[in-house]
Design an enzyme around this catalytic site. Structure first.
Site, PDB file in Angstrom:
ATOM      1  N   ASP A   1      40.290  42.246  36.034  1.00  0.00           N
ATOM      2  CA  ASP A   1      41.415  41.809  34.822  1.00  0.00           C
ATOM      3  C   ASP A   1      40.542  41.309  33.992  1.00  0.00           C
ATOM      4  OD1 ASP A   1      39.637  39.007  35.654  1.00  0.00           O
ATOM      5  OD2 ASP A   1      41.270  38.318  34.703  1.00  0.00           O
TER       6      ASP A   1
ATOM      7  N   GLU B   1      40.143  35.746  36.771  1.00  0.00           N
ATOM      8  CA  GLU B   1      39.243  35.568  36.572  1.00  0.00           C
ATOM      9  C   GLU B   1      38.782  35.169  34.938  1.00  0.00           C
ATOM     10  OE1 GLU B   1      34.393  34.369  35.010  1.00  0.00           O
ATOM     11  OE2 GLU B   1      36.339  36.260  34.346  1.00  0.00           O
TER      12      GLU B   1
HETATM   13  N1  BES Z   1      31.783  37.421  32.800  1.00  0.00           N
HETATM   14  C1  BES Z   1      32.041  36.294  32.491  1.00  0.00           C
HETATM   15  C2  BES Z   1      31.124  34.899  32.526  1.00  0.00           C
HETATM   16  C3  BES Z   1      29.512  35.387  31.878  1.00  0.00           C
HETATM   17  C4  BES Z   1      29.536  36.274  30.908  1.00  0.00           C
HETATM   18  C5  BES Z   1      28.537  34.592  32.157  1.00  0.00           C
HETATM   19  C6  BES Z   1      27.750  36.554  30.555  1.00  0.00           C
HETATM   20  C7  BES Z   1      27.279  35.202  32.313  1.00  0.00           C
HETATM   21  C8  BES Z   1      26.656  35.818  30.767  1.00  0.00           C
HETATM   22  C9  BES Z   1      33.372  35.347  33.310  1.00  0.00           C
HETATM   23  O1  BES Z   1      34.065  36.362  32.646  1.00  0.00           O
HETATM   24  C10 BES Z   1      33.468  34.519  31.571  1.00  0.00           C
HETATM   25  O2  BES Z   1      33.890  34.953  31.120  1.00  0.00           O
HETATM   26  N2  BES Z   1      33.465  33.343  32.086  1.00  0.00           N
HETATM   27  C11 BES Z   1      34.393  32.528  31.673  1.00  0.00           C
HETATM   28  C12 BES Z   1      34.812  31.359  32.000  1.00  0.00           C
HETATM   29  C13 BES Z   1      36.371  31.659  32.500  1.00  0.00           C
HETATM   30  C14 BES Z   1      36.660  29.889  33.277  1.00  0.00           C
HETATM   31  C15 BES Z   1      37.228  31.924  31.574  1.00  0.00           C
HETATM   32  C16 BES Z   1      33.358  31.861  30.535  1.00  0.00           C
HETATM   33  O3  BES Z   1      32.448  31.697  30.429  1.00  0.00           O
HETATM   34  O4  BES Z   1      34.022  31.223  29.565  1.00  0.00           O
HETATM   35 MN    MN Z   2      33.054  38.004  33.787  1.00  0.00          MN
HETATM   36 MN    MN Z   3      35.242  36.906  30.768  1.00  0.00          MN
END
Ligand code: BES
Ligand code: MN
Ligand code: MN
Length: 453
Positions: A86, A150
């Site tokens: 997604d 995610e």
């Molecule tokens: N891939 C990201 C997280 C990420 C980005 C980790 C860059 C390390 C470096 C993930 O898809 C993301 O965006 N996570 C969200 C949290 C989620 C609960 C919506 C975030 O970090 O805001």
């Molecule tokens: Mn991600």
């Molecule tokens: Mn992300």
């Protein structure tokens, strides 16, 4: 061998990835529910083509989870690959130089929503697996779990993991959803921050009022909310919520020195972002501020009149979305409670406040002395000719802590993006080189990990 296979097939790999990137699998937007499913079905087909024993589209209360596996020997180690298909909404659309779901390559980079986060990185895994199957060199068992929620908090993944522990049995989890420092400085993420994401609603009068007739005599919820938000940081950039830092693990001087040894240019950082100065918690460097310190940010704020021209109005309501990034050993549940208590307590009597927790997750640190981490390190060294540096990333992948709690498994965060790839932003992109080297590095990981297990 894998390298040659990649070279020979790279155009097809890119064509297939483009096909996946054309599917607008925006999990947050119910209008795209069918597209999210289409992306899952695309992966099912590609896993089949790549040569898995079985692949399933697993229904959940929300978007489906794709599970696939190839078991080549019960005594061999098993790697469970996790990723997400997604993507974030592409807004604001007018800031994209090319449409978000019509991928193009410009200056060696693939521009499209999800190119880096996380379709491009998931697809490297499908192709690394394909290469090893076709070359008959896969040295271990591999399972894949690719989810479609995610970006909206993985609401149904916890249940899936708890209900499918036998199916998910593995020795290590491998995730490519993070960043390296640069193409010259490969790195492996050894820690991620947690998250508490809140929405607040401030209500003043029971209806919108004429700002001349009532202004100055009745609390304006936007004025009040702004002041409340401003008070959440002190002049040194500390978060003022009482108890916020109580559980924070303070790193040793040696650990802090190690973090600050990572190649980083503050000048380039500022230039790339178009800012004259950085800002943050006093006493910490930029790398520490995003890597090992908890933070609080407003993600959105709205209320009153925002249409064309001017309307004199004293609004009834104001809203904000506020997120806190957490570090070991803060608890997402505790911080959510502390925030709720604090935000309610600082509200003046003239308004009512409603606080809702939207989603969140625990921070994660991964061991850097495990066989799996060493295998990842050796894989980078083999393919990139350089020893990767362990780093702490500021983003969150809440599922990593859940894997540890529910399956007892550690995760290796072998991501290949760059911080400058504009994930979640307009013009998200992913280097073709990152994509191709990533495939090679993943294959090398399987080899090194299997050798030592
Ligand atoms: N891939 C990201 C997280 C990420 C980005 C980790 C860059 C390390 C470096 C993930 O898809 C993301 O965006 N996570 C969200 C949290 C989620 C609960 C919506 C975030 O970090 O805001
Ligand atoms: Mn991600
Ligand atoms: Mn992300």
């Amino acid at each position: 061998m894998v390298k040659e296979y990649i070279e020979k097939n790279q155009q097809r790999f890119l064509d297939e990835l483009f096909e996946l990137l054309r599917i607008p699998s925006v999990s947050a937007d119910s209008r795209h529910k069918g597209d999210v499913r289409k992306a899952a079905e695309f992966l099912v087909a590609k896993f089949n083509d790549a040569g898995v024993d079985k692949v399933e589209l697993c229904e959940t209360k929300g978007h489906p989870i794709v599970f696939a596996e190839k078991i080549i020997g019960p005594s061999l180690p098993t790697v469970l690959v996790y990723g997400h298909y997604d993507v974030q909404p592409p807004d604001p659309l007018d800031l994209w130089h090319s449409p978000p779901f019509e991928p193009v390559i410009k200056d060696g980079k693939i521009y499209a929503r999800g190119s880096c986060d996380d379709k491009g990185q998931v697809y490297m895994h499908v192709k690394a697996f394909e290469a090893m199957i076709k070359l008959n060199t896969l040295p271990c068992n591999v399972k894949f779990m690719v989810e479609g929620e995610e970006e909206v908090g993985s609401d149904n993944l916890g249940t899936f993991v708890r209900e499918n522990k036998a199916k998910l049995k593995a020795d290590i989890i491998l995730v490519s959803d993070t960043a390296i420092i640069s193409l010259d400085h490969p790195s492996i993420t050894a820690g991620l921050r947690g998250l508490s994401y809140m929405e607040v609603e401030v209500t003043g009068p029971n209806r919108d009022l004429h700002s001349g007739v009532y202004g100055g005599a009745v609390a304006n919820p936007i004025n009040v909310l702004s002041k409340m938000i401003a008070s959440l940081h002190d002049e040194n950039g500390h978060v003022t919520i009482s108890g916020f830092y109580d559980k924070v693990v303070e790193l040793s001087d040696a650990d802090r020195t190690a973090i600050n040894k990572a190649p980083f240019s503050l000048e380039n950082y500022k230039n790339e972002l178009g800012i004259d100065d950085v800002q943050g918690e006093k006493g910490f460097t930029t790398l520490e501020r995003t890597g090992i310190r908890p933070t609080l940010d407003v993600n959105g704020i709205w209320g009153g009149y925002t249409g064309e021209g001017a309307k004199t109005v004293l609004p009834s309501k104001a809203y904000a979305k506020i997120s806190m990034r957490l570090v070991p050993n803060q608890s997402n549940k505790e911080i959510t409670e502390l925030f709720t208590k604090h935000f309610t307590a600082i509200a003046p009597k003239s308004v009512k406040v409603k606080v809702t927790a939207l989603h969140g997750g625990q921070p994660a640190v991964t061991p850097t002395d495990s066989a799996a981490f060493k295998a990842a390190s050796a894989a980078f060294e083999e393919v990139w000719g350089k020893k990767p540096i362990p780093t702490r990333d500021g983003g969150s992948i809440p599922i990593v802590a859940l894997f540890k709690d529910e399956l007892g498994l550690d995760t290796v965060l072998m991501g290949f993006g760059l911080d400058s790839d504009a994930i979640h932003s307009p013009n998200e992109h992913y280097g073709v080189k990152n994509f191709l080297l990533g495939i090679e590095t993943i294959a090398a990981f399987y080899n090194h990990y299997s050798k030592n297990n």
